[in-house]
Design a protein around this motif. Structure first.
Motif, PDB file in Angstrom:
ATOM      1  N   MET A   1       0.831  -1.187   0.000  1.00  0.00           N
ATOM      2  CA  MET A   1       0.000   0.000   0.000  1.00  0.00           C
ATOM      3  C   MET A   1       0.875   1.249   0.000  1.00  0.00           C
ATOM      4  SD  MET A   1      -1.369   0.141   3.949  1.00  0.00           S
ATOM      5  CE  MET A   1      -1.987   1.805   3.749  1.00  0.00           C
ATOM      6  N   GLU A   2       0.323   2.350  -0.480  1.00  0.00           N
ATOM      7  CA  GLU A   2       1.047   3.606  -0.522  1.00  0.00           C
ATOM      8  C   GLU A   2       0.443   4.576   0.488  1.00  0.00           C
ATOM      9  OE1 GLU A   2       1.162   5.176  -4.439  1.00  0.00           O
ATOM     10  OE2 GLU A   2       2.241   3.465  -5.301  1.00  0.00           O
ATOM     11  N   ILE A   3       1.285   5.408   1.050  1.00  0.00           N
ATOM     12  CA  ILE A   3       0.853   6.452   1.972  1.00  0.00           C
ATOM     13  C   ILE A   3       1.167   7.796   1.327  1.00  0.00           C
ATOM     14  CG2 ILE A   3       1.089   7.444   4.270  1.00  0.00           C
ATOM     15  CD1 ILE A   3       0.039   4.620   4.390  1.00  0.00           C
ATOM     16  N   GLU A   4       0.172   8.658   1.241  1.00  0.00           N
ATOM     17  CA  GLU A   4       0.416   9.983   0.675  1.00  0.00           C
ATOM     18  C   GLU A   4       1.465  10.715   1.512  1.00  0.00           C
ATOM     19  OE1 GLU A   4      -3.107  12.313   0.130  1.00  0.00           O
ATOM     20  OE2 GLU A   4      -4.331  10.526  -0.208  1.00  0.00           O
ATOM     21  N   PRO A   5       2.465  11.326   0.861  1.00  0.00           N
ATOM     22  CA  PRO A   5       3.495  12.047   1.624  1.00  0.00           C
ATOM     23  C   PRO A   5       2.909  13.088   2.573  1.00  0.00           C
ATOM     24  CG  PRO A   5       4.136  11.828  -0.678  1.00  0.00           C
ATOM     25  CD  PRO A   5       2.721  11.334  -0.585  1.00  0.00           C
ATOM     26  N   GLY A   6       1.853  13.762   2.147  1.00  0.00           N
ATOM     27  CA  GLY A   6       1.234  14.758   3.005  1.00  0.00           C
ATOM     28  C   GLY A   6       0.651  14.164   4.270  1.00  0.00           C
ATOM     29  N   LYS A   7       0.112  12.942   4.176  1.00  0.00           N
ATOM     30  CA  LYS A   7      -0.453  12.274   5.357  1.00  0.00           C
ATOM     31  C   LYS A   7       0.652  11.886   6.344  1.00  0.00           C
ATOM     32  CE  LYS A   7      -4.724  12.110   3.743  1.00  0.00           C
ATOM     33  NZ  LYS A   7      -5.841  12.887   4.328  1.00  0.00           N
ATOM     34  N   TRP A   8       1.776  11.453   5.816  1.00  0.00           N
ATOM     35  CA  TRP A   8       2.910  11.059   6.667  1.00  0.00           C
ATOM     36  C   TRP A   8       3.418  12.264   7.448  1.00  0.00           C
ATOM     37  CZ3 TRP A   8       5.091   7.785   9.512  1.00  0.00           C
ATOM     38  CH2 TRP A   8       6.466   7.683   9.720  1.00  0.00           C
ATOM     39  N   GLY A 138       0.597   3.970  10.299  1.00  0.00           N
ATOM     40  CA  GLY A 138      -0.509   3.548  11.150  1.00  0.00           C
ATOM     41  C   GLY A 138      -0.114   3.425  12.606  1.00  0.00           C
ATOM     42  N   VAL A 139       1.136   3.077  12.870  1.00  0.00           N
ATOM     43  CA  VAL A 139       1.625   3.036  14.249  1.00  0.00           C
ATOM     44  C   VAL A 139       1.550   4.432  14.858  1.00  0.00           C
ATOM     45  CG1 VAL A 139       3.611   2.555  15.726  1.00  0.00           C
ATOM     46  CG2 VAL A 139       3.138   1.068  13.773  1.00  0.00           C
ATOM     47  N   LEU A 177      -6.833   2.434  10.629  1.00  0.00           N
ATOM     48  CA  LEU A 177      -7.906   1.474  10.343  1.00  0.00           C
ATOM     49  C   LEU A 177      -7.791   0.889   8.945  1.00  0.00           C
ATOM     50  CD1 LEU A 177     -10.392   0.093  11.451  1.00  0.00           C
ATOM     51  CD2 LEU A 177     -11.773   2.009  10.625  1.00  0.00           C
ATOM     52  N   LEU A 178      -7.673   1.738   7.936  1.00  0.00           N
ATOM     53  CA  LEU A 178      -7.527   1.217   6.573  1.00  0.00           C
ATOM     54  C   LEU A 178      -6.201   0.491   6.403  1.00  0.00           C
ATOM     55  CD1 LEU A 178      -8.955   4.096   4.339  1.00  0.00           C
ATOM     56  CD2 LEU A 178     -10.156   2.160   5.383  1.00  0.00           C
ATOM     57  N   GLY A 179      -5.168   0.969   7.092  1.00  0.00           N
ATOM     58  CA  GLY A 179      -3.862   0.329   6.985  1.00  0.00           C
ATOM     59  C   GLY A 179      -3.856  -1.092   7.511  1.00  0.00           C
ATOM     60  N   VAL A 180      -4.439  -1.317   8.685  1.00  0.00           N
ATOM     61  CA  VAL A 180      -4.428  -2.654   9.267  1.00  0.00           C
ATOM     62  C   VAL A 180      -5.345  -3.592   8.484  1.00  0.00           C
ATOM     63  CG1 VAL A 180      -6.290  -2.316  10.967  1.00  0.00           C
ATOM     64  CG2 VAL A 180      -4.425  -3.897  11.470  1.00  0.00           C
ATOM     65  N   ILE A 181      -6.426  -3.072   7.914  1.00  0.00           N
ATOM     66  CA  ILE A 181      -7.298  -3.916   7.089  1.00  0.00           C
ATOM     67  C   ILE A 181      -6.558  -4.355   5.836  1.00  0.00           C
ATOM     68  CG2 ILE A 181      -9.387  -3.935   5.673  1.00  0.00           C
ATOM     69  CD1 ILE A 181     -10.650  -2.076   7.775  1.00  0.00           C
ATOM     70  N   ARG A 182      -5.843  -3.427   5.217  1.00  0.00           N
ATOM     71  CA  ARG A 182      -5.142  -3.755   3.971  1.00  0.00           C
ATOM     72  C   ARG A 182      -3.974  -4.707   4.202  1.00  0.00           C
ATOM     73  NH1 ARG A 182      -6.025   2.312   2.107  1.00  0.00           N
ATOM     74  NH2 ARG A 182      -7.425   1.982   0.329  1.00  0.00           N
ATOM     75  N   LEU A 183      -3.245  -4.550   5.304  1.00  0.00           N
ATOM     76  CA  LEU A 183      -2.053  -5.361   5.532  1.00  0.00           C
ATOM     77  C   LEU A 183      -2.341  -6.676   6.243  1.00  0.00           C
ATOM     78  CD1 LEU A 183       0.698  -2.745   6.459  1.00  0.00           C
ATOM     79  CD2 LEU A 183       0.290  -3.889   4.281  1.00  0.00           C
ATOM     80  N   GLY A 184      -3.486  -6.765   6.916  1.00  0.00           N
ATOM     81  CA  GLY A 184      -3.826  -8.039   7.553  1.00  0.00           C
ATOM     82  C   GLY A 184      -4.193  -7.874   9.011  1.00  0.00           C
TER      83      GLY A 184
END
Length: 280
Positions: A1-8, A138-139, A177-184
């Motif tokens: 999955m990708e994380i938008e740089p602005g979100k990071w 997500g952490v 939430l979306l991160g943990v769903i996507r990664l498992g």
């Protein structure tokens, strides 16, 4: 999955700001032993959040040994249903209750986390509770939510104002939430209702997030793009949504205030969906 740089960058800045706010809140409590919940005092709640930040200082560093090795077993077998037990074990292991010391430690742990993750790929998978995996972003979003939710808990007990910025609350939804769903999810959501054959698709929208559909099918939750045939559409105010999910605000109150609005072809399926996708 990708994380938008602005979100990071946003979640890193938000953790810094929320950490400073949280660390400045509880040392001024007239009585650190005063109850915030039926079981936890101001000092206990401060220790809970500080212990999480301390654990995360090692979690964000590849190959680093955990700060509390005694938690390795509980971490592996924790589910949403047993998070409260895990929290009690953590508090028993993490014994500091001097609120001045805790404030200093919390700021230092946040400094260490942000320094260790400077220049890191925010999508890097990180092992979490119950065999679940989070992106690194997500952490930080989980730590941010802990600071905001428990900061509110303490502020309410002390009779002080506490703001949960909508853009910060939205990061919990998008990055955690979306991160943990996507990664498992691992075994994190084990328990609850028996798996259903019926597919339930819920489209989530807010002013601060990109529209997305979460699907529950045969006991598994996945992420999809919005579709015209989604069963449910849900508009949410991010701070209220997080408070509802963590049982600080009731669903009827949020609905009556217009903070969560539900419509669609089969809105009656939402309770079954939320019995699976739930928070402790």
């Amino acid at each position: 999955m990708e994380i938008e740089p602005g979100k990071w960058e946003a979640v890193r800045a938000a953790v810094r700001t929320a950490g400073d706010r949280f660390a400045g809140l509880f040392p001024a409590a007239p009585d650190p032993a005063a109850k915030v919940t039926a079981d936890w005092s101001v000092a206990d709640m401060a220790a809970h959040v500080t212990a999480i930040a301390w654990q995360y200082t090692s979690m964000v560093k590849p190959g680093q040994e955990r700060r509390m090795p005694a938690l390795d077993g509980p971490i592996a077998r924790t589910t949403v249903e047993s998070v409260s037990d895990f929290n009690e074990i953590t508090l028993a292991e993490y014994t500091e209750r001097d609120v001045t010391v805790l404030a200093e430690r919390l700021r230092a742990h946040i400094d260490e986390i942000l320094l260790a993750t400077t220049g890191s790929d925010p999508a890097t998978p990180v092992p979490w509770l119950g065999g679940a995996r989070l992106p690194l972003a997500g952490v930080l979003a989980h730590l941010l939510n802990e600071l905001l939710i428990h900061g509110r808990d303490i502020a309410v007990a002390l009779g002080r104002p506490w703001e949960i910025p909508p853009r910060d609350a939205a990061l919990f939804f998008e990055l955690f939430l979306l991160g943990v769903i996507r990664l498992g999810m691992g075994t994190l959501l084990d328990g609850g209702d028996r798996p259903r054959e019926r597919r339930i698709a819920v489209e989530f929208r807010s002013r601060y997030t990109t529209p997305v559909t979460l699907v529950l099918h045969r006991g598994e939750v996945s992420v999809e793009q919005p579709r015209r045939d989604n069963d449910i559409r849900l508009f949410f105010d991010p701070p209220t949504f997080n408070l509802v999910m963590f049982h600080r605000v009731g669903k009827p109150r949020a609905a009556l205030a217009g903070k969560i609005v539900v419509w669609g072809r089969r809105p009656w399926l939402l309770p079954a969906f939320l019995r699976k996708l739930r928070m402790p």
